[in-house]
Scaffold this active site. Sequence first.
Site, PDB file in Angstrom:
ATOM      1  N   CYS A   1       0.827  -1.207   0.000  1.00 34.31           N
ATOM      2  CA  CYS A   1       0.000   0.000   0.000  1.00 34.31           C
ATOM      3  C   CYS A   1       0.865   1.261   0.000  1.00 34.31           C
ATOM      4  O   CYS A   1       0.631   2.200   0.751  1.00 34.31           O
ATOM      5  CB  CYS A   1      -0.947   0.005   1.195  1.00 34.31           C
ATOM      6  SG  CYS A   1      -2.270   1.222   1.064  1.00 34.31           S
TER       7      CYS A   1
ATOM      8  N   TYR B   1      20.550  -9.608  -2.447  1.00 30.14           N
ATOM      9  CA  TYR B   1      19.921  -8.554  -1.658  1.00 30.14           C
ATOM     10  C   TYR B   1      18.422  -8.759  -1.499  1.00 30.14           C
ATOM     11  O   TYR B   1      17.662  -7.812  -1.477  1.00 30.14           O
ATOM     12  CB  TYR B   1      20.186  -7.191  -2.305  1.00 30.14           C
ATOM     13  CG  TYR B   1      21.647  -6.877  -2.462  1.00 30.14           C
ATOM     14  CD1 TYR B   1      22.487  -6.827  -1.349  1.00 30.14           C
ATOM     15  CD2 TYR B   1      22.197  -6.636  -3.711  1.00 30.14           C
ATOM     16  CE1 TYR B   1      23.821  -6.546  -1.482  1.00 30.14           C
ATOM     17  CE2 TYR B   1      23.552  -6.342  -3.854  1.00 30.14           C
ATOM     18  CZ  TYR B   1      24.352  -6.295  -2.738  1.00 30.14           C
ATOM     19  OH  TYR B   1      25.672  -6.010  -2.871  1.00 30.14           O
TER      20      TYR B   1
END
Length: 207
Positions: free
Chosen positions: A133, A162
């Site tokens: 969101c 990563y």
Amino acid sequence: YIDTYLSASLEIKELNIGGGFGINYLPEDRAKGYEEFFLPVLDKITKYFDQRGQKPPTIVTEPGRSIVGEAGLTLYRVGSIKKIEGLRTYVSVDGGMADNIRPALYQARYNGLLVSKAHLPAQEVVTIVGKCCESGDILIKDIPLPQVEKGDLLAVFSTGAYGYSMASNYNLLPKPGIVWVKEGKDYLVTQAQKVSQIYENDFPFPL
């Protein structure tokens, strides 16, 4: 530059020259080989210590992501699909910036494919977004894929360095698990985090 820190009597036995070796994130990427970095650096180091009349030190490097980056990928399940005419099609997945912060943090770019449709030609250009969101929760912007449908499995490449190491519980999302694959056999090496584990340090508040 190095003379600022070294005296003529100081003997350097080991010198760490760091890392920073690139990997291939996109099809057009061409990561350079180790020799393209090592040879000119080692030449300068050797000449420097020769001029000082000293034995060159043992050279240490940190290959880091060049070993594990391309060895790992992240699997997402496609959820809702939102088409905005004249703009783009957003494809949401069951992950996002919580498990891969790099695109939101510094616009890192990735490539991927639909696992069950890898043999099919691209039919549309979509943008892969997460479920946090946030307007910046975009994993891959404008990637050509076959017709995407809810439930499809999306593989994002080159996340071995990563991904999990930078993952967080942003928006209180559990971290995903890690599976290793060797010679056709899979091994669960890190179990997916449970929601209950995120709250285990919380104390109930007396109302």
